[in-house]
Motif scaffolding. Structure first.
Motif, PDB file in Angstrom:
ATOM      1  N   TRP A 177       0.851  -1.191   0.000  1.00 26.32           N
ATOM      2  CA  TRP A 177       0.000   0.000   0.000  1.00 26.32           C
ATOM      3  C   TRP A 177       0.883   1.235   0.000  1.00 26.32           C
ATOM      4  O   TRP A 177       1.843   1.320   0.766  1.00 26.32           O
ATOM      5  N   ASN A 178       0.573   2.203  -0.861  1.00 26.23           N
ATOM      6  CA  ASN A 178       1.380   3.413  -0.984  1.00 26.23           C
ATOM      7  C   ASN A 178       0.833   4.489  -0.045  1.00 26.23           C
ATOM      8  O   ASN A 178      -0.294   4.961  -0.216  1.00 26.23           O
ATOM      9  N   ALA A 179       1.636   4.877   0.929  1.00 24.87           N
ATOM     10  CA  ALA A 179       1.210   5.855   1.929  1.00 24.87           C
ATOM     11  C   ALA A 179       1.743   7.253   1.662  1.00 24.87           C
ATOM     12  O   ALA A 179       1.541   8.155   2.485  1.00 24.87           O
ATOM     13  N   ASP A 180       2.378   7.465   0.522  1.00 24.43           N
ATOM     14  CA  ASP A 180       3.108   8.716   0.296  1.00 24.43           C
ATOM     15  C   ASP A 180       2.241   9.965   0.445  1.00 24.43           C
ATOM     16  O   ASP A 180       2.715  10.983   0.955  1.00 24.43           O
ATOM     17  N   ASP A 181       0.975   9.923  -0.013  1.00 29.69           N
ATOM     18  CA  ASP A 181       0.144  11.131   0.048  1.00 29.69           C
ATOM     19  C   ASP A 181      -0.969  11.020   1.079  1.00 29.69           C
ATOM     20  O   ASP A 181      -1.959  11.743   1.025  1.00 29.69           O
ATOM     21  N   HIS A 182      -0.816  10.117   2.041  1.00 29.06           N
ATOM     22  CA  HIS A 182      -1.849   9.962   3.069  1.00 29.06           C
ATOM     23  C   HIS A 182      -1.910  11.208   3.936  1.00 29.06           C
ATOM     24  O   HIS A 182      -0.886  11.738   4.383  1.00 29.06           O
ATOM     25  N   VAL A 183      -3.116  11.682   4.189  1.00 31.48           N
ATOM     26  CA  VAL A 183      -3.299  12.949   4.882  1.00 31.48           C
ATOM     27  C   VAL A 183      -2.768  12.905   6.326  1.00 31.48           C
ATOM     28  O   VAL A 183      -2.378  13.942   6.886  1.00 31.48           O
ATOM     29  N   LEU A 184      -2.714  11.726   6.934  1.00 32.68           N
ATOM     30  CA  LEU A 184      -2.267  11.616   8.326  1.00 32.68           C
ATOM     31  C   LEU A 184      -0.887  10.973   8.448  1.00 32.68           C
ATOM     32  O   LEU A 184      -0.522  10.516   9.530  1.00 32.68           O
ATOM     33  N   LEU A 185      -0.130  10.958   7.377  1.00 35.74           N
ATOM     34  CA  LEU A 185       1.162  10.267   7.392  1.00 35.74           C
ATOM     35  C   LEU A 185       2.061  10.769   8.509  1.00 35.74           C
ATOM     36  O   LEU A 185       2.570   9.985   9.323  1.00 35.74           O
ATOM     37  N   GLU A 186       2.282  12.062   8.581  1.00 33.37           N
ATOM     38  CA  GLU A 186       3.194  12.607   9.592  1.00 33.37           C
ATOM     39  C   GLU A 186       2.641  12.431  10.997  1.00 33.37           C
ATOM     40  O   GLU A 186       3.370  12.082  11.927  1.00 33.37           O
ATOM     41  N   ALA A 187       1.351  12.652  11.175  1.00 32.14           N
ATOM     42  CA  ALA A 187       0.741  12.485  12.498  1.00 32.14           C
ATOM     43  C   ALA A 187       0.796  11.029  12.941  1.00 32.14           C
ATOM     44  O   ALA A 187       1.028  10.730  14.121  1.00 32.14           O
ATOM     45  N   ALA A 188       0.604  10.116  11.999  1.00 34.79           N
ATOM     46  CA  ALA A 188       0.638   8.687  12.339  1.00 34.79           C
ATOM     47  C   ALA A 188       2.034   8.264  12.774  1.00 34.79           C
ATOM     48  O   ALA A 188       2.182   7.456  13.706  1.00 34.79           O
ATOM     49  N   LYS A 189       3.055   8.790  12.112  1.00 38.69           N
ATOM     50  CA  LYS A 189       4.424   8.420  12.448  1.00 38.69           C
ATOM     51  C   LYS A 189       4.796   8.849  13.877  1.00 38.69           C
ATOM     52  O   LYS A 189       5.729   8.303  14.476  1.00 38.69           O
TER      53      LYS A 189
END
Length: 256
Positions: A177-189
């Motif tokens: 699954w490609n997460a590159d443009d996920h809106v919560l990527l930084e918050a999830a990390k």
């Protein structure tokens, strides 16, 4: 199975995307966003929405209540817009109703979220291979101070390849699954993704998947080669979800 109510009034279209959902009122006095069976994306979108909603609820996420909306022919006769009239006529029978959240507004990334919420949304989207939670279209609402996840029709897209037969669950289990443009990527990390993964896998199970699929009306489960009854189609979904749950590579690839 999810409750069934009858549509009493078509209120207004939501002109977002190509499926043209609409706001309707029903005989339980509720107001719903109706996802129509006659829209171009077909019945499997309604199935994906139901499955994703069941998963989200079990993972502790907020998501609107679902009902099956019975739509009768009389409703179309009083609609002046020809495009909407055609859609209503193509959607007689059971449609999906998503509880309307009055006063909600879209998530813009500026609202801080409780610990673990972003990471759990991220895990859910990775699990169901949701391709539609980007900054262009977050599909997240804020309502009464909580984050609500909505619009999951673009997930579980393996079922769109079932015209020739159900296929192999192992392919979905291994799907990256490609997460590159996920809106919560930084918050999830910033969340403890290892703990979120452990908790999600402990919460979900084959039995949970069977319960979720039991909510899907028979009328939405189109027969395919190798699964020629609603129960057989339900079993196919359960097999795909369970295979994904047993696999780990799809999560390891995005959680590092």
């Amino acid at each position: 199975m999810m409750p069934t109510v009858s549509v009493t009034r078509y209120v207004a279209p939501l002109r977002e995307g190509g499926s043209l959902p609409g706001i309707v009122e029903a005989d339980d006095l509720g107001t719903y966003v109706c996802k129509f069976r006659g829209a171009g994306q077909g019945l499997r979108v309604l199935v994906a929405e139901t499955i994703a909603s069941g998963l989200a609820t079990r993972l502790g996420l907020q998501t609107p209540r679902l009902v099956a909306l019975e739509l009768a022919d009389a409703l179309a006769r009083y609609e002046a817009d020809e495009e909407i009239q055609d859609l209503l006529r193509a959607s007689l029978g059971l449609n999906l109703g998503v509880d309307f959240l009055p006063g909600s507004f879209g998530f813009d990334g500026t609202t801080s979220l409780p610990e673990g919420v972003a990471g759990t949304v991220f895990w859910l989207d990775a699990f169901i291979a949701n391709v539609d939670r980007s900054w262009r279209n977050p599909n997240l609402l804020l309502w009464h101070g909580d984050l609500w996840v909505i619009d999951h029709g673009a997930s579980l897209y393996f079922h769109h390849g079932w015209s020739g037969g159900v296929g192999d669950p192992a392919r979905f289990a291994a799907l990256r699954w490609n997460a590159d443009d996920h809106v919560l990527l930084e918050a999830a990390k910033a969340d403890d993704l290892e703990a979120i993964d452990r908790r999600a896998r402990a919460t979900l199970s084959r039995a949970a998947f069977e319960e979720i699929l039991a909510d899907v009306p028979d009328a939405w489960l189109e027969p395919v080669p190798g699964a020629d009854s609603p129960d057989a189609v339900r079993a196919a979904y359960v097999a795909f979800l369970d295979a994904r749950l047993q696999a780990t590579a799809w999560w390891e690839a995005v959680s590092r």
